[in-house]
Every structure is written in C-alpha cells, then in structure tokens.
Design a protein around this motif. Structure first.
Motif, mmCIF file in Angstrom:
data_model
loop_
_atom_site.group_PDB
_atom_site.id
_atom_site.type_symbol
_atom_site.label_atom_id
_atom_site.label_comp_id
_atom_site.label_asym_id
_atom_site.label_seq_id
_atom_site.Cartn_x
_atom_site.Cartn_y
_atom_site.Cartn_z
ATOM 1 N N TYR A 8 112.240 59.219 158.971
ATOM 2 C CA TYR A 8 110.808 59.075 159.552
ATOM 3 C C TYR A 8 110.098 60.508 159.244
ATOM 4 O O TYR A 8 110.797 61.280 158.943
ATOM 5 C CB TYR A 8 110.968 58.772 160.825
ATOM 6 C CG TYR A 8 111.470 59.936 161.924
ATOM 7 C CD1 TYR A 8 110.866 61.003 162.456
ATOM 8 C CD2 TYR A 8 113.169 59.769 162.000
ATOM 9 C CE1 TYR A 8 111.491 61.963 163.164
ATOM 10 C CE2 TYR A 8 113.648 60.915 162.756
ATOM 11 C CZ TYR A 8 113.123 61.655 163.287
ATOM 12 O OH TYR A 8 113.736 62.974 164.215
ATOM 13 N N ARG A 319 113.605 52.511 165.068
ATOM 14 C CA ARG A 319 112.276 52.987 164.154
ATOM 15 C C ARG A 319 111.172 52.821 164.862
ATOM 16 O O ARG A 319 110.350 53.595 164.982
ATOM 17 C CB ARG A 319 112.259 51.944 162.691
ATOM 18 C CG ARG A 319 113.461 52.237 161.736
ATOM 19 C CD ARG A 319 113.191 51.695 160.699
ATOM 20 N NE ARG A 319 113.151 50.141 160.415
ATOM 21 C CZ ARG A 319 114.284 49.439 160.167
ATOM 22 N NH1 ARG A 319 115.311 50.137 159.896
ATOM 23 N NH2 ARG A 319 114.052 48.220 160.404
ATOM 24 N N TYR A 322 110.817 55.476 167.568
ATOM 25 C CA TYR A 322 110.447 56.899 166.944
ATOM 26 C C TYR A 322 109.065 56.823 166.360
ATOM 27 O O TYR A 322 108.143 57.778 166.261
ATOM 28 C CB TYR A 322 111.390 57.250 165.890
ATOM 29 C CG TYR A 322 112.625 57.823 166.458
ATOM 30 C CD1 TYR A 322 113.110 59.241 165.772
ATOM 31 C CD2 TYR A 322 113.397 57.509 167.270
ATOM 32 C CE1 TYR A 322 114.001 59.980 166.416
ATOM 33 C CE2 TYR A 322 114.592 58.133 167.517
ATOM 34 C CZ TYR A 322 114.923 59.201 167.146
ATOM 35 O OH TYR A 322 116.084 60.097 167.635
ATOM 36 N N ALA A 323 108.647 55.786 165.895
ATOM 37 C CA ALA A 323 107.238 55.948 165.357
ATOM 38 C C ALA A 323 106.094 55.923 166.493
ATOM 39 O O ALA A 323 105.248 56.713 166.622
ATOM 40 C CB ALA A 323 106.941 54.327 164.710
ATOM 41 N N HIS A 324 106.658 55.037 167.679
ATOM 42 C CA HIS A 324 105.762 55.337 168.888
ATOM 43 C C HIS A 324 105.929 56.906 169.368
ATOM 44 O O HIS A 324 104.833 57.413 169.917
ATOM 45 C CB HIS A 324 106.238 54.488 170.066
ATOM 46 C CG HIS A 324 105.801 54.368 171.207
ATOM 47 N ND1 HIS A 324 104.806 53.803 171.597
ATOM 48 C CD2 HIS A 324 105.876 55.374 172.460
ATOM 49 C CE1 HIS A 324 104.060 54.064 173.011
ATOM 50 N NE2 HIS A 324 104.854 54.996 173.358
ATOM 51 N N ARG A 327 103.604 58.973 167.183
ATOM 52 C CA ARG A 327 102.305 58.723 167.551
ATOM 53 C C ARG A 327 101.747 59.222 168.875
ATOM 54 O O ARG A 327 100.643 59.825 168.885
ATOM 55 C CB ARG A 327 102.051 57.112 167.375
ATOM 56 C CG ARG A 327 100.596 56.581 167.350
ATOM 57 C CD ARG A 327 100.716 55.167 167.021
ATOM 58 N NE ARG A 327 101.387 54.290 167.974
ATOM 59 C CZ ARG A 327 102.651 53.559 167.481
ATOM 60 N NH1 ARG A 327 102.906 53.816 166.510
ATOM 61 N NH2 ARG A 327 103.051 52.984 168.247
#
Length: 342
Positions: A8, A319, A322-324, A327
């Motif tokens: 990421y 995934r 971690y993206a949240h 962001r």
C-alpha cells in the motif's frame, strides 16, 4: 498469497514521529470481520466494543536500553543493538557499520568502563560479543538508549524512555516495544476492569526481526528469528475459563498472538502453559486456536506483522481497512493509531 497483494502507499507525513498526548488519545479503527464494516472510534472508548467476560492479553516485556555506541581502538564509532545474552555467556548484538566489528576487534566505551570483544559473526550484521572487562548490563543502564525504530527519524529523548514502554512492562528483554500495548494507561485498564473486562499477562521478548522485511514475493520462504516467550499456567487457565463462560480472548498486539499460538502448538492445539524459544510465523491461511479478537497498530508493508493481521482478518478486508486509514489520515506504526479486529 503473493506478498505484493498487501502493498500500500503511505504518505510519509502519516508515519507518527511522536506519541499522542495521552496514551489513550490514539484513534481506533474497528474492523468487523462478520460484515466487513469499518468504524472510526477512539482507544479511550475501547470498552464500548468489548463486553463483560472478555479478557485482554497483555505482553509485559520491557524494552532494554539496547542501543550503545562504542569505539574501536582506532577511535571509529560502532553502534550496537544489544539483543540478548546467549547460553554460552556471550551476547548477541547487531553492529553498524558491521564491517568495523569483525572477529577479534575490541570495542569499548569512551570512559573505559566496558570493553567487548567480537568473537563471532552472523548474517545481517549479527555479532557475538564477549565481555572482556566491565559490566554490559550496567553499561546499558548507564549509557544505553531506547532503540526507536528506524522510521522514527529523530534521536531518542527522555520522553521515549517512558512512552516507548507499556505501563505494564515488567520483564526486561525486548529491543522493540509491543506497540499495541502503548495505548493503555492505568486509568484505561482500570476502567475496562470496572466494566468486567479482565487482563492477563504473558511475555514475548520482541527481537530485531520485527524490523526486517520479508524479502521474497512468496512469504512462505521467509524464516522467523527466534524469540523467548512465556505463557504462565494462571494466564492459560483464566483464558480457558473466560472462553468457557462465553468471553473472548482479546490479544493486545501481534506478539501476544504469537505467544498464545506457540503455547497452543505446545499442547496439540489446546491453550495451555508453555515457555521457550519460538519462531512462530503466521501467514494466510491459518486457523487461530488461542485468539478471538485482536488490537494492533498499523504495520509496514512486507512484514510478518502485516501477514499475521491478514491471516486473522483476511487479506481483502485488511486492504480495505488500510486504504480507509490512509484516506482518513490515521497515524501509522509504533507511535501511531490502532485497529481493533472483531
């Protein structure tokens, strides 16, 4: 799975360089495995996500002031990360730069109170040290520094001597903190206990392997370094009793998970008391025997810690989480925020 599946992008300014004002001020991303929900919360309100009868599992290892700068007879500096004593009376350490610490070289503190001789070499800068004169443990207490991780790009301060230890740290022997435990204050633990959420203790001395990336795209090729763990009989008994009464075992950190699962390995899959050296390596797919929920920090890509989290929550959900977190600008790594995986 391929290790790249968990890569990421992390903006550098999201790597926490200092702890939150209070331990429990960290943010908390609650991850529900049952429905994939991601909920923004705070560590201070952790009790709202736990129920009476749940039991926290705390790693009470204490970080040794393991970073020590010594000098060669020519005056050149060598930085040592003193890892642990060996059964033969020598000490295992990492040396940097390693080329200055070859077998036969003597390394000393500037005041002459300690002299070490390099008597063995291993991979990755590992060295075996024999104390020629002085007291190494005394020297660490007097002149050693808390070994902050390399992504904290500043020198250690007196504040780190307190904040890079958990409030329940008791047994010295780690070279890195069990960072999920850093979020707990005495007041938070007392508040959880008042709600019926008990806590038990174990030990896993975190070694330098926690900083080392998994270098192969196939994570099955990675080899863990050994670490000492101890799951006492009382801890195992209380966890079995909690589960029998409908409570959950809530591991505080990946080190607590590996200690519990190592203990399960020692008893044919059942949770019981155990201690010794472990190379426990958890990656997907894996069936957990000793853990029902996990509180953990956000981890670096291509590390065994992130693989363990993916084994517990599932790679796709990790995934998404971690993206949240990126962001929503959560703070990452040792002094950063936390996830609670239910």
């Amino acid at each position: 799975m391929n290790l790249r599946d968990l890569d990421y992008h992390l903006p550098e300014d999201l790597i926490a360089q200092r702890p939150a004002g209070r331990r429990e001020d960290a943010r908390l991303l609650v991850v529900r495995r049952a429905d994939g929900a991601l909920v923004d919360a705070h560590v201070a309100r952790l009790g709202e996500w736990l129920t009476a009868g749940d039991v926290l599992v705390l790693n009470e290892t204490r970080v040794r002031p393991a970073r020590l700068v010594v000098r060669r007879p020519t005056g050149g500096a060598v930085e040592l990360l003193v890892v642990r004593p060996a059964p033969d009376g020598t000490w295992v350490a990492l040396a940097r730069p390693a080329k200055r610490a070859h077998v036969g070289v003597r390394l000393a503190l500037p005041d002459g109170s300690l002299t070490l001789e390099v008597v063995g070499e291993g991979d990755g800068g590992e060295r075996r040290l024999q104390v020629a004169s002085g007291d190494l443990e005394g020297a660490l207490r007097a002149a050693g520094e808390i070994p902050l991780p390399p992504y904290i790009r500043r020198a250690a301060t007196p504040e780190d001597a307190e904040r890079y230890q958990t409030v329940f740290a008791r047994v010295e022997g780690a070279v890195a903190a069990p960072t999920a435990g850093l979020h707990f204050s005495e007041a938070l633990l007392a508040g959880l206990a008042a709600r019926g959420v008990d806590a038990v203790r174990l030990v896993l001395h975190v070694g330098p392997g926690t900083f080392r990336p998994v270098s192969s795209d196939d994570p099955r090729e990675h080899r863990m370094e050994e670490e000492w763990y101890d799951v006492p009989a009382d801890t195992a008994a209380r966890l079995r009793a909690a589960r029998a009464a409908g409570g959950r075992v809530v591991a505080v950190g990946t080190t607590a998970v590996r200690a519990l699962e190592s203990a399960c390995d020692a008893h044919g899959g059942a949770l019981g008391p155990a201690s010794g050296w472990t190379r426990k390596y958890i990656l997907p797919p894996y069936r957990f025997r000793g853990v029902d929920a996990l509180l953990t920090n956000f981890h670096l890509p291509r590390t065994t810690l992130l693989l363990l989290v993916a084994a517990f929550a599932g790679a796709e959900l990790v995934r998404a989480a971690y993206a949240h977190a990126v962001r929503e600008r959560y703070r990452f790594y040792s002094y950063g925020d936390a996830m609670l995986i239910l």
